[in-house]
Scaffold this motif. Structure first.
Motif, short mmCIF file in Angstrom:
data_model
loop_
_atom_site.label_atom_id
_atom_site.label_comp_id
_atom_site.label_asym_id
_atom_site.label_seq_id
_atom_site.Cartn_x
_atom_site.Cartn_y
_atom_site.Cartn_z
N ASP A 164 0.84 -1.20 0.00
CA ASP A 164 0.00 0.00 0.00
C ASP A 164 0.88 1.25 0.00
O ASP A 164 1.94 1.27 0.62
CB ASP A 164 -0.92 0.00 1.22
CG ASP A 164 -1.99 -1.08 1.12
OD1 ASP A 164 -2.09 -1.67 0.03
OD2 ASP A 164 -2.69 -1.33 2.10
N ILE A 165 0.42 2.27 -0.67
CA ILE A 165 1.23 3.49 -0.77
C ILE A 165 0.36 4.71 -0.45
O ILE A 165 -0.77 4.82 -0.94
CB ILE A 165 1.83 3.67 -2.18
CG1 ILE A 165 2.64 2.42 -2.57
CG2 ILE A 165 2.70 4.91 -2.26
CD1 ILE A 165 3.30 2.49 -3.93
N VAL A 166 0.91 5.61 0.36
CA VAL A 166 0.21 6.86 0.66
C VAL A 166 0.96 8.01 -0.02
O VAL A 166 2.17 8.15 0.16
CB VAL A 166 0.15 7.11 2.19
CG1 VAL A 166 -0.52 8.45 2.49
CG2 VAL A 166 -0.60 5.98 2.89
N ASP A 202 -3.68 -0.83 -2.16
CA ASP A 202 -4.42 0.43 -1.96
C ASP A 202 -3.50 1.62 -2.16
O ASP A 202 -2.40 1.67 -1.61
CB ASP A 202 -5.02 0.47 -0.56
CG ASP A 202 -6.17 -0.51 -0.42
OD1 ASP A 202 -7.10 -0.42 -1.24
OD2 ASP A 202 -6.12 -1.38 0.47
N ILE A 203 -3.99 2.58 -2.93
CA ILE A 203 -3.24 3.82 -3.12
C ILE A 203 -4.08 4.96 -2.56
O ILE A 203 -5.25 5.11 -2.92
CB ILE A 203 -2.92 4.04 -4.61
CG1 ILE A 203 -1.92 2.97 -5.04
CG2 ILE A 203 -2.32 5.41 -4.86
CD1 ILE A 203 -2.10 2.54 -6.43
N TYR A 204 -3.48 5.70 -1.64
CA TYR A 204 -4.20 6.79 -0.99
C TYR A 204 -3.58 8.11 -1.42
O TYR A 204 -2.35 8.22 -1.53
CB TYR A 204 -4.06 6.68 0.53
CG TYR A 204 -4.62 5.41 1.12
CD1 TYR A 204 -5.92 5.35 1.61
CD2 TYR A 204 -3.83 4.26 1.21
CE1 TYR A 204 -6.43 4.19 2.15
CE2 TYR A 204 -4.34 3.08 1.75
CZ TYR A 204 -5.63 3.06 2.21
OH TYR A 204 -6.13 1.90 2.74
N LEU A 205 -4.43 9.10 -1.61
CA LEU A 205 -3.93 10.45 -1.85
C LEU A 205 -4.53 11.34 -0.77
O LEU A 205 -5.76 11.48 -0.67
CB LEU A 205 -4.35 10.95 -3.24
CG LEU A 205 -3.96 12.39 -3.56
CD1 LEU A 205 -2.45 12.58 -3.56
CD2 LEU A 205 -4.50 12.83 -4.93
N VAL A 206 -3.66 11.90 0.07
CA VAL A 206 -4.15 12.72 1.19
C VAL A 206 -3.90 14.19 0.90
O VAL A 206 -2.77 14.59 0.60
CB VAL A 206 -3.43 12.33 2.51
CG1 VAL A 206 -4.02 13.10 3.68
CG2 VAL A 206 -3.51 10.83 2.75
N GLN A 207 -4.95 14.97 0.98
CA GLN A 207 -4.84 16.42 0.69
C GLN A 207 -5.40 17.19 1.89
O GLN A 207 -6.52 16.92 2.34
CB GLN A 207 -5.63 16.72 -0.61
CG GLN A 207 -6.01 18.17 -0.81
CD GLN A 207 -4.79 19.05 -1.13
OE1 GLN A 207 -3.66 18.76 -0.76
NE2 GLN A 207 -5.04 20.16 -1.79
N SER A 208 -4.61 18.15 2.37
CA SER A 208 -5.05 18.88 3.58
C SER A 208 -6.23 19.81 3.29
O SER A 208 -7.06 20.05 4.17
CB SER A 208 -3.89 19.68 4.16
OG SER A 208 -3.43 20.58 3.18
N LYS A 261 5.15 2.89 3.01
CA LYS A 261 5.71 3.81 2.02
C LYS A 261 4.85 5.06 1.87
O LYS A 261 3.67 4.98 1.54
CB LYS A 261 5.79 3.07 0.68
CG LYS A 261 6.95 3.50 -0.14
CD LYS A 261 7.34 2.61 -1.29
CE LYS A 261 6.34 1.67 -1.82
NZ LYS A 261 6.06 0.49 -1.08
N VAL A 262 5.48 6.20 2.11
CA VAL A 262 4.77 7.47 2.00
C VAL A 262 5.54 8.37 1.05
O VAL A 262 6.73 8.61 1.24
CB VAL A 262 4.65 8.16 3.38
CG1 VAL A 262 3.88 9.47 3.27
CG2 VAL A 262 4.00 7.24 4.40
N ILE A 263 4.85 8.84 0.03
CA ILE A 263 5.49 9.77 -0.92
C ILE A 263 5.09 11.18 -0.52
O ILE A 263 3.90 11.50 -0.44
CB ILE A 263 5.06 9.45 -2.37
CG1 ILE A 263 5.45 8.00 -2.71
CG2 ILE A 263 5.68 10.44 -3.34
CD1 ILE A 263 4.94 7.52 -4.05
#
Ligand SMILES: Cc1cc2nc3c(=O)[nH]c(=O)nc-3n(C[C@H](O)[C@H](O)[C@H](O)COP(=O)(O)OP(=O)(O)OC[C@H]3O[C@@H](n4cnc5c(N)ncnc54)[C@H](O)[C@@H]3O)c2cc1C
Length: 428
Positions: A164-166, A202-208, A261-263
């Motif tokens: 999984d990658i964030v 799972d691929i997550y995209l986190v936006q503030s 793993k966090v990009i």
């Protein structure tokens, strides 16, 4: 000791940084009466907008980089020096690197921007940035290596952490990376890593903030989010990543995601060069300049590109966007001004917004032109053409074009090699 640069009696302009701004300025001063010394900590120019394709194993690093020496082979007045400048002495008019110092008559700072962790040391240590070729390669290695390890891992939870990658940050970089990862999951995993179930990844995209691509139109934000969701990306808005410990990623609202793993694509800041007065630096390390890109309080120092904060432009009271076109246009204008005769008045810099764009996987992109916003396949074709056109060098254009056609037709990227550099330190 001084750098080995010949004293020719010409006025010497030292440019630090051969990115979009520094390179453009050096080109516009080729065959002028100045001696131009272009200094960079890399011996090549890198095309950052396509870095994510190197990280996703779609392009080789050499196809989005261009050797500086080749660019100026025929320009005797332009000298290249491979060095990292770590200090400036504006009183003595000198720049310093480990290998010595160099005197200047005029200095141009075009050192761009680096990743901003907002002072969070844990995030800096545990996340992966993507601002340079070497960082993109590291990212590529880690993604591929983790898939390899996951195949050999029996424990389900440990496997999930590996696959999984964030992605943190919903600007253009974060959106493009998340889209490319989703494509990799869809087309590459089932072929290369058959033992990993694509639906488990799972691929997550986190936006503030409350929308993706905050620098673009609302329409493009909505389209980009829709395209990502279609590709299976989990888009999380209005949350901030505050911590990650190598197993979990923790949000500010108490929720957490299991991923190692966090990009990190959540912000930039400009690196501060020692020796400049502390008052010179504004928000995020940008340096305040006037409309001629001259640093406040300094007669002979100019700042271009991401690092320059022009406060007097009424259309951009908080500074221009930190994008390639601003850097190029600033450099063009300064080049023209420097070439003017002593009694000719200088023209102030005015930014002409040519538009912005972002791509989301194959076939889809969003484009904002000054008066029209659109998305979908046509936008994607425009994105391809603009990026191909902007790349430096015919060979690079050709290789990238062939790669894109190949990847498009075969649904495959053929560059999935894990190559670890032995030494990655830059020059002194
Ligand atoms: C992943 C990514 C994607 C992007 N996508 C887009 C896009 O799609 N469209 C767009 O318009 N913009 C995009 N940008 C932004 C764009 O790349 C920048 O705005 C632009 O590169 C700024 O140009 P610059 O000349 O100021 O700095 P840069 O191009 O970053 O160049 C700075 C140069 O300075 C050198 N340098 C730095 N410090 C030193 C030192 N101390 N000594 C010697 N050399 C030094 C660096 O090696 C580098 O070559 C992207 C940026 C990134 C990171």
């Amino acid at each position: 000791m001084a750098f080995n640069v010949p004293e020719t009696g010409q006025q010497r302009i030292v440019i630090i940084g051969a990115g979009f701004a520094g390179l453009k300025l050096a080109k516009s001063l080729r065959r002028s009466n100045f001696q131009v010394v272009l200094i960079d900590k890399n011996n090549y120019h890198q095309f950052q907008p396509l870095l994510y394709q190197v990280a996703m194993a779609g392009l080789e690093p050499s196809s989005i980089s261009f050797p500086l020496r080749k660019t100026f082979q025929k320009d005797k007045n332009v000298l290249i020096r491979y060095a990292k400048i770590n200090r400036i002495d504006p009183d003595q008019k000198r720049v310093y690197a480990d290998l010595g110092y160099l005197n200047y008559d005029m200095l141009v700072l075009a050192t761009g921007a680096t990743t901003n962790y907002y002072g969070n040391k844990e995030l800096q240590a545990k996340t992966l940035p993507m601002k340079s070729i070497s960082e993109a390669l590291q990212l590529r290695n880690e993604i591929l290596a983790d898939y390899e390890y996951a195949i050999s891992t029996r424990d389900y939870a440990a496997r999930q952490e590996l696959i999984d990658i964030v992605v943190v940050g919903g600007g253009a970089t974060g959106v493009e990376v998340a889209g490319a990862l989703a494509e990799m999951k869809k087309y590459v995993l089932p072929k290369d890593f058959r033992e990993i179930e694509a639906r488990e990844v799972d691929i997550y995209l986190v936006q503030s903030g409350d929308r993706l691509l905050p620098g673009m139109s609302n329409k493009s934000s909505i389209n980009a989010e829709k395209y990502l969701i279609d590709l299976g990306v989990h888009v999380i808005k209005n949350k901030r990543v505050g911590r990650c410990d190598g197993s979990w990623v923790y949000m500010n609202d108490g929720s957490k995601i299991p991923a190692a793993k966090v990009i990190w694509a959540a912000g930039i800041r400009c690196p501060k060069l020692e020796g400049l007065p502390e008052g010179a630096f504004a928000h995020n390390g940008r340096i305040s300049v006037d409309r001629f890109n001259r640093m406040k309080g300094q007669k002979d120092i100019y700042v271009l590109g991401d690092g320059a904060l022009v406060e007097q432009d009424q259309n951009y009271p908080r500074g221009h966007p930190q994008v390639a076109q601003v850097a190029i246009q600033m450099a063009k204008q300064l080049g023209k001004n420097l070439r003017k005769k002593t009694d000719e008045p200088w023209k102030p810099f005015t930014y002409k917004d040519l538009g912005s764009m972002a791509t989301i996987g194959r076939n889809r992109a969003v484009v904002d032109l000054p008066s029209v916003y659109f998305g979908g396949f046509f936008a994607w074709v425009i994105w391809l053409v603009v990026h191909l056109y902007s790349l430096l060098g015919v060979r690079n254009k050709l290789i990238v074009f062939i790669n894109w056609v190949w990847n498009y037709l075969t649904y495959d990227q053929s560059l999935r090699l894990i190559i670890n550099p032995k030494k990655d330190d830059g020059p002194g």
